[in-house]
Write a protein that holds these residues in place. Sequence first.
Motif, PDB file in Angstrom:
ATOM      1  N   PRO B 108       0.817  -1.230   0.000  1.00 57.99           N
ATOM      2  CA  PRO B 108       0.000   0.000   0.000  1.00 57.99           C
ATOM      3  C   PRO B 108       0.845   1.272   0.000  1.00 57.99           C
ATOM      4  O   PRO B 108       0.478   2.255  -0.649  1.00 57.99           O
ATOM      5  CB  PRO B 108      -0.826  -0.111   1.285  1.00 57.99           C
ATOM      6  CG  PRO B 108      -0.348  -1.304   2.009  1.00 57.99           C
ATOM      7  CD  PRO B 108       0.491  -2.121   1.123  1.00 57.99           C
ATOM      8  N   ASP B 112       0.399   3.939  -2.938  1.00 55.80           N
ATOM      9  CA  ASP B 112       0.070   5.328  -2.604  1.00 55.80           C
ATOM     10  C   ASP B 112       1.053   6.283  -3.256  1.00 55.80           C
ATOM     11  O   ASP B 112       0.672   7.275  -3.867  1.00 55.80           O
ATOM     12  CB  ASP B 112       0.138   5.546  -1.084  1.00 55.80           C
ATOM     13  CG  ASP B 112      -1.189   5.217  -0.423  1.00 55.80           C
ATOM     14  OD1 ASP B 112      -2.045   4.624  -1.096  1.00 55.80           O
ATOM     15  OD2 ASP B 112      -1.342   5.556   0.767  1.00 55.80           O
ATOM     16  N   TRP B 113       2.323   5.954  -3.080  1.00 58.21           N
ATOM     17  CA  TRP B 113       3.350   6.843  -3.606  1.00 58.21           C
ATOM     18  C   TRP B 113       3.203   6.975  -5.118  1.00 58.21           C
ATOM     19  O   TRP B 113       3.237   8.085  -5.664  1.00 58.21           O
ATOM     20  CB  TRP B 113       4.735   6.310  -3.239  1.00 58.21           C
ATOM     21  CG  TRP B 113       5.830   7.280  -3.556  1.00 58.21           C
ATOM     22  CD1 TRP B 113       6.304   8.274  -2.762  1.00 58.21           C
ATOM     23  CD2 TRP B 113       6.587   7.336  -4.784  1.00 58.21           C
ATOM     24  NE1 TRP B 113       7.299   8.956  -3.410  1.00 58.21           N
ATOM     25  CE2 TRP B 113       7.505   8.406  -4.650  1.00 58.21           C
ATOM     26  CE3 TRP B 113       6.593   6.604  -5.964  1.00 58.21           C
ATOM     27  CZ2 TRP B 113       8.408   8.753  -5.647  1.00 58.21           C
ATOM     28  CZ3 TRP B 113       7.484   6.952  -6.963  1.00 58.21           C
ATOM     29  CH2 TRP B 113       8.380   8.018  -6.801  1.00 58.21           C
ATOM     30  N   LYS B 116       0.251   9.158  -6.024  1.00 58.44           N
ATOM     31  CA  LYS B 116       0.425  10.595  -5.832  1.00 58.44           C
ATOM     32  C   LYS B 116       1.380  11.178  -6.859  1.00 58.44           C
ATOM     33  O   LYS B 116       1.394  12.389  -7.086  1.00 58.44           O
ATOM     34  CB  LYS B 116       0.964  10.877  -4.423  1.00 58.44           C
ATOM     35  CG  LYS B 116      -0.039  10.598  -3.316  1.00 58.44           C
ATOM     36  CD  LYS B 116       0.321  11.366  -2.049  1.00 58.44           C
ATOM     37  CE  LYS B 116      -0.570  10.953  -0.882  1.00 58.44           C
ATOM     38  NZ  LYS B 116      -0.141   9.683  -0.257  1.00 58.44           N
TER      39      LYS B 116
END
Lengths: 143, 143
Positions: B108, B112-113, B116
Amino acid sequence: MPDHERDLVSGVIQLANLLTRRLAPIFERAKVTPQQWSILAALEDSESSMTLAGLARKLMVSKQNMTGMIARLEQLGLAERNEDPKDLRSSRVQLTRRGRALVEKLRPLYEDWCGKLGHDVPEREIAALTRTVDRLISELEQG
Amino acid sequence: MPDHERDLVSGVIQLANLLTRRLAPIFERAKVTPQQWSILAALEDSESSMTLAGLARKLMVSKQNMTGMIARLEQLGLAERNEDPKDLRSSRVQLTRRGRALVEKLRPLYEDWCGKLGHDVPEREIAALTRTVDRLISELEQG
DNA sequence: CCATGTTAGTCAATACATTGACTGTATGCC
DNA sequence: GGCATACAGTCAATGTATTGACTAACATGG
């Protein structure tokens, strides 16, 4: 049909490895590596000498890395370092005569290869890719 | 305003370096590198053990490189090698319990990284970029 | 059965790339 | 002037990536 999805990050990293691998044979006869090429080309573009730190910033690598790269180019007789009387910390790096001749010989080979790259892929997509890559680099440079 | 034009090839290589550099801190607490992450993730995706050569093909690196990478992961206790009774040349590589737990914890964070990434860049462009990267990889894989 | 060729894995040499730690020089502010 | 800070360059340690050379095992076709 690719059996595994490749996310953008992995894809870019794999593509970079692959580009380097395919590019190497172009420069092999001249006994330089693709990364060495990038330095030689940057030095010719600059039309004057550059500092190690300046080169490192331009090519976005660490200055420690640049120290070694320049040492190898000096060993090969393609670049040379001279002291900067104005700033005793800096050394000015420039191409030797042999280095300059080599860049002139290799530049068309490199540009041809780059131009033929993506003959399967529409011109527009390549241009868009180039632009997006630049944007991502700018974004990541800050963070 | 960038003072130097960056061609696609240099751009992709620089972007890959930059991505790796920015990604490293995400994995730092777990003491793994981005490249190690890519192997761990591939092993979990495969849902079964893989050979060294199979992993090398999937991640598009040399098998000699994979030998060292797996040795380091074994040292860290995250992966293990077992002999394949069906083929005495091969070893089957798989995650250890700790390795599997780590992947579950890190996935995760990684996603997420990646998500973004490019918040400046429209979603559509990112998708287009990913597709173009895949096409270029396919083209270069043959040659 | 066996010779030939391919595939799996390793070792060695070299290059690239990072961080951390360090020296020495320059700059700027009091 | 002198101190703090920032910058230029290097060294060392580690990880990633390549090619070349090699061994061992499998696979195929005589």
